[in-house]
Enzyme design. Structure first.
Site, PDB file in Angstrom:
ATOM      1  N   ASP A  16       0.699  -0.956   0.199  1.00  0.00           N
ATOM      2  CA  ASP A  16       0.052  -0.260  -0.397  1.00  0.00           C
ATOM      3  C   ASP A  16       1.053   1.708   0.017  1.00  0.00           C
ATOM      4  OD1 ASP A  16      -2.848  -0.817  -0.197  1.00  0.00           O
ATOM      5  OD2 ASP A  16      -2.727  -1.123   2.066  1.00  0.00           O
TER       6      ASP A  16
HETATM    7  C1  GLC Z   1      -1.338  -3.449   5.257  1.00  0.00           C
HETATM    8  C2  GLC Z   1      -3.179  -3.841   4.709  1.00  0.00           C
HETATM    9  C3  GLC Z   1      -2.931  -4.859   3.233  1.00  0.00           C
HETATM   10  C4  GLC Z   1      -1.944  -3.905   3.061  1.00  0.00           C
HETATM   11  C5  GLC Z   1       0.257  -4.178   3.950  1.00  0.00           C
HETATM   12  C6  GLC Z   1       1.041  -4.065   3.211  1.00  0.00           C
HETATM   13  O1  GLC Z   1      -0.953  -4.920   5.984  1.00  0.00           O
HETATM   14  O2  GLC Z   1      -4.343  -4.381   5.249  1.00  0.00           O
HETATM   15  O3  GLC Z   1      -3.702  -4.680   2.886  1.00  0.00           O
HETATM   16  O4  GLC Z   1      -1.078  -5.391   1.513  1.00  0.00           O
HETATM   17  O5  GLC Z   1       0.055  -3.488   4.623  1.00  0.00           O
HETATM   18  O6  GLC Z   1       1.428  -2.381   2.555  1.00  0.00           O
HETATM   19  C1  GLC Z   2      -0.073   2.840   5.527  1.00  0.00           C
HETATM   20  C2  GLC Z   2      -0.043   1.575   5.900  1.00  0.00           C
HETATM   21  C3  GLC Z   2       0.264   0.393   5.092  1.00  0.00           C
HETATM   22  C4  GLC Z   2      -1.413  -0.051   5.579  1.00  0.00           C
HETATM   23  C5  GLC Z   2      -2.420   1.386   4.715  1.00  0.00           C
HETATM   24  C6  GLC Z   2      -3.654   1.388   4.447  1.00  0.00           C
HETATM   25  O1  GLC Z   2      -0.338   2.777   4.333  1.00  0.00           O
HETATM   26  O2  GLC Z   2       1.812   1.685   6.553  1.00  0.00           O
HETATM   27  O3  GLC Z   2       0.619  -0.928   5.988  1.00  0.00           O
HETATM   28  O4  GLC Z   2      -1.844  -1.178   4.638  1.00  0.00           O
HETATM   29  O5  GLC Z   2      -2.048   2.120   4.770  1.00  0.00           O
HETATM   30  O6  GLC Z   2      -4.120   2.019   4.470  1.00  0.00           O
END
Ligand code: GLC
Ligand code: GLC
Length: 805
Positions: free
Chosen positions: A483
């Site tokens: 993300d």
């Molecule tokens: C968080 C989110 C997941 C994403 C991950 C890596 O755990 O819930 O959807 O893939 O971060 O950014």
């Molecule tokens: C932030 C976090 C990530 C998560 C995301 C969800 O970017 O670092 O882990 O998946 O928020 O919106």
């Protein structure tokens, strides 16, 4: 250092001090009514949706962060103490908290009074039961006063914390005997209320917080408790609570038990009222009646245990490794249930007011859950697919209560659609239920737009095919699984969301990770097509898969490892050419799993590079070297200080990908080594460093570049739960559902060569013994040597299997 120990026969983690580094929590409830409970009985309850149907309050950023929840005070002369240590905080003579499967118990002693508090949500009912047993172990008669207290949340947890000008005038309750009914907003549009009751006559009650606490006091010393007498207050507006007081006289050796019940009730709109202003209490009374005896509660508690025994017997391992056994047989599967129920919505780190259910998260959670309750998995797949758009892309999240896509975050995460293929194929491999593919499923929940689920999968696969960039690799969109790799964002203003800011449809930035996903899940889709007589479509898709495979080998290989992506300027991300962020974990795992470049030995090389650059004491870091400055072209990933979160922590979710990938290239030692490094039970001895619960995964563990290397955060709600279980149960121990039957194909480390797995699968119980005997090598089904690894679907109710390595 440890703060407790595993009690495997009872399927519990036993915490022996209230002073864990962080609240160590558990979940109550299976389907509808849920509670979070910490090792000091903190936490909160809600019905289905922690944002829209919050029953009890949680105070965010509180100090300490764990006050509230189920508050019990025992006043014994001048001493006031709590069975769970908090809220009173009085030192106890002994304390023990047992987190088990859907329940938590506290046993503590103060001044020769023993209290045992058991909290659980009975199967099939919307209430939390708190059984409180008190035993007088002293030589004298004890005259105690017991106070209970919970704090109501005014239903919508966000509004509750925001809208004081309205909310402090709307609180309404009714008190009838020992039951306190919370009916705020029921006079208008709500057709639900909650109640808190106890199965005995009370000496008094309070429903007005300030009467209970007294002016400028805190939860540890309410004035009412100090005085030993309730205020009998009836709240009107302000802060409604529910508190009872009970006088308890205990002769030496005597035991008394009380059952407190926090219930939630929905009433038909035309039956809301008993009389003007008086709520219809019939459904509440039925629940109260049902659980008003110890015998009834004991039975409900035993039913819950039986429910879990049954679930956990579907996949059961006996090996010589206790840590492995306890993870496989208890905690992996338990965490999979929790992540299935919660997605990333409600934990001590996810506020319950934010994301709701994530599309990709829920799809992946299903991978570890299918075998437990396939019917619920099926329903979830349909719910998820229903937020997909006609063009195959999808909303990224939905609210569990409304099941409607979340417009605040929207779509454009280009990995999302492929996860739907992943979980649906896994569901069919588990159940053989191809009928799910015919299920009429809407797009974006628009009535009339229903198409068979198969069409949703087709559009998912085609979405990737139709959205490729300059190198023939899939476009990344707002982000893929990571993300925080926001290649189309370019944000300069603080506070802008990295996930929603910027042009989502960037025509250049490409993801090698999605390429790996497409190859893996495109092939699974093609297999599915073959199975249902769509040979032409299968051939077309395999052709597309080949194209992406070739593009990845050509443009996604960096020489020693797979490239991570191409940014919006066409520059490589995760390449030796980069100054920082030279190597990322995700494509090493996924592209190797997908078999990309297999003939050229890419997988082996990629995993060797992982070992060289990313493996640390507690797992595999997400990238190296960490970004030390903000890169506007990369987005949130470079916003985290080095070693945290997506910037170089061990982001545990992707560790199993590397482990599974190691099995794909036949390296059982590496696979098991990677599995063990981040596995909670294997880290129990360093709990003072790890700091989160030793029985479940946390989302991240700080990497070597962080000042607090080894410290975990964001426990419980992580895709690691499902993937770790898939990794160990299927890839390493080798018991894998396929479309045609169960496959037995272990990929083991040198020190694991004698174990038995009992697996219930499509109506048959398999007893699978894996043993070392090179002379016999291979699969024996009911004593008969069998070619290959597959035990075809059959009508037997039990089968004995030997697999010799
Ligand atoms: C968080 C989110 C997941 C994403 C991950 C890596 O755990 O819930 O959807 O893939 O971060 O950014
Ligand atoms: C932030 C976090 C990530 C998560 C995301 C969800 O970017 O670092 O882990 O998946 O928020 O919106």
């Amino acid at each position: 250092m440890k703060y407790g120990y595993f009690d495997d026969p009872n399927r519990e983690y036993v915490i022996t001090t209230p002073e864990t580094p962080l609240p160590w929590i558990n979940y109550l409830g299976n389907d509808g009514f849920y509670g979070l409970i910490s090792n000091t009985a903190g936490g909160y309850d809600f019905y289905r949706d922690a944002k829209l149907r919050r029953i009890t309050r949680f105070r965010y950023n509180n100090v300490p962060n764990d006050f509230g929840g189920r508050m019990y005070y025992i006043k014994d002369g001048d001493t006031v103490w709590s069975p769970a240590f908090l809220p009173a905080g009085t030192a106890l003579d002994s304390y023990e908290c047992r987190h088990g499967m859907g329940y938590t118990t506290f046993t503590s002693v103060k001044n020769s009074v023993e209290a045992k508090l058991t909290a659980f949500v009975p199967l099939g009912d919307s209430c939390e039961l708190n059984m409180l047993d008190l035993v007088n172990n002293s030589g004298e008669t004890k005259e105690l006063t017991v106070f209970s207290c919970i704090e109501w949340c005014l239903w919508n947890a966000v509004d509750d914390a925001n809208n004081y000008q309205r909310n402090l005038s709307i609180g309404e309750l009714e008190v009838i005997g020992s039951t306190i009914y919370h009916k705020t907003e029921y006079r208008e549009r709500r057709n639900h209320y909650a109640f808190f009751t106890v199965n005995t006559d009370v000496a008094g009650f309070d429903t007005d917080r300030d009467t209970f606490l007294g002016a400028r006091r805190f939860w540890n010393d309410p004035v009412v408790v100090e005085n030993g007498k309730s205020g009998d207050s009836v709240a009107s507006g302000w802060y409604p609570i529910a508190s009872h007081s009970i006088k308890v006289k205990l002769a030496p050796g005597e035991k008394k038990s009380f059952i407190f019940q926090l219930g939630y009730v929905e009433v038909d709109r035309d039956k809301k009222w008993e009389s003007k202003g008086v709520i219809n209490k019939a459904p509440a009374k039925a629940l109260i009646e049902k659980y008003n005896s110890e015998a009834a509660c004991d039975k409900a508690f035993a039913d819950l245990a039986a429910y879990w025994s049954n679930l956990l017997s579907i996949y059961h391992l006996e090996s010589g490794n206790d840590k492995l056994n306890r993870m496989v047989n208890i905690w992996h599967q338990y965490q999979c249930m929790v992540t299935f129920n919660m997605s990333r919505s409600a934990s001590y780190w996810e506020t319950g007011t934010g994301r709701g259910m994530g599309f990709r998260d829920s799809c992946q959670d299903l991978l570890g859950f299918m075998h437990l309750v396939p019917d619920r998995a099926r329903a979830r797949i349909i719910d998820i697919a229903s937020i997909q758009f006609e063009n195959g892309s999808t909303y990224h999240q939905y609210q569990p209560l409304t099941k409607r896509g979340n417009a605040d975050i929207g779509g454009g995460f280009n990995d999302d659609p492929l996860w739907l293929v992943a979980c649906t194929c896994a569901y069919i491999r588990e159940t053989g239920d191809f009928t799910i593919l015919d299920h009429p499923t809407p797009f974006n929940n628009v009535e009339g737009s229903e198409k068979p689920l198969l069409e949703h999968l087709r559009r998912s696969v085609n979405f990737t095919i139709n959205n490729k960039g300059p190198h023939g690799l899939p476009l990344i969109g707002r982000a893929d699984w990571n993300d925080c790799l926001n290649l189309n964002c370019f944000s300069y203003e603080p506070g802008e969301s990295f996930q929603t800011f910027g042009p989502s449809e960037g025509p250049v930035a490409e993801s090698v990770f999605i390429a790996g996903m497409f190859v893996k899940y495109g092939l699974e889709y093609a297999d599915l097509c073959d199975h249902i007589g769509l040979a032409d479509e299968a051939a077309t898709i395999r052709n597309e898969v080949n194209n992406v495979k070739t593009a990845t080998e050509q443009f996604g290989w960096d020489g020693e490892w797979f490239v991570r992506a191409y940014d919006a300027n066409g520059n490589k991300v995760g390449s030796d050419e980069c100054e920082e962020g030279k190597i990322f974990i995700e494509p090493q795992g996924f592209c190797t799993m997908a078999g990309i470049g297999q003939e050229k030995g890419y997988g082996r090389k990629a995993l060797d590079s992982v070992k060289k650059y990313l493996v640390n004491d507690y797992g595999v870091e997400i990238l190296a070297p960490c970004y030390t400055t903000y890169h506007v072209e990369l987005g949130e990933i470079s916003s985290y200080p080095p070693g945290y979160k997506e910037n170089g922590a061990i982001f545990t979710h992707n560790n199993p990908w590397v482990s599974v990938a190691a099995t794909v290239i036949g390296d059982g030692d590496m696979a098991f080594d990677i599995y063990k490094r981040s596995c909670p039970a294997f880290l129990e001895d360093v709990s003072e460093i790890h700091r989160t619960e030793p029985y479940v995964y946390s989302q991240m563990i700080a990497g070597r570049s962080a000042p607090r290397y080894g410290e975990a955060k964001n426990s419980f709600l992580t895709g690691t739960a499902a993937w770790a279980f898939v990794d160990i149960s299927q890839a390493i121990l080798g018991i894998t559902p396929t479309l045609d039957g169960l496959s037995v194909k272990p990929c083991l480390p040198a020190d694991l060569d004698d174990y038995t797995v009992t697996r219930r699968y499509r109506g048959c119980e398999y007893h699978i013994h894996v043993l070392k005997d090179p002379a016999k090598k291979g699969l024996y089904v009911d004593g008969t040597a069998t070619e290959g690894n597959l035990i075809p679907i059959n009508d037997a109710s039990e089968i004995e299997v030997e697999y010799y390595i």
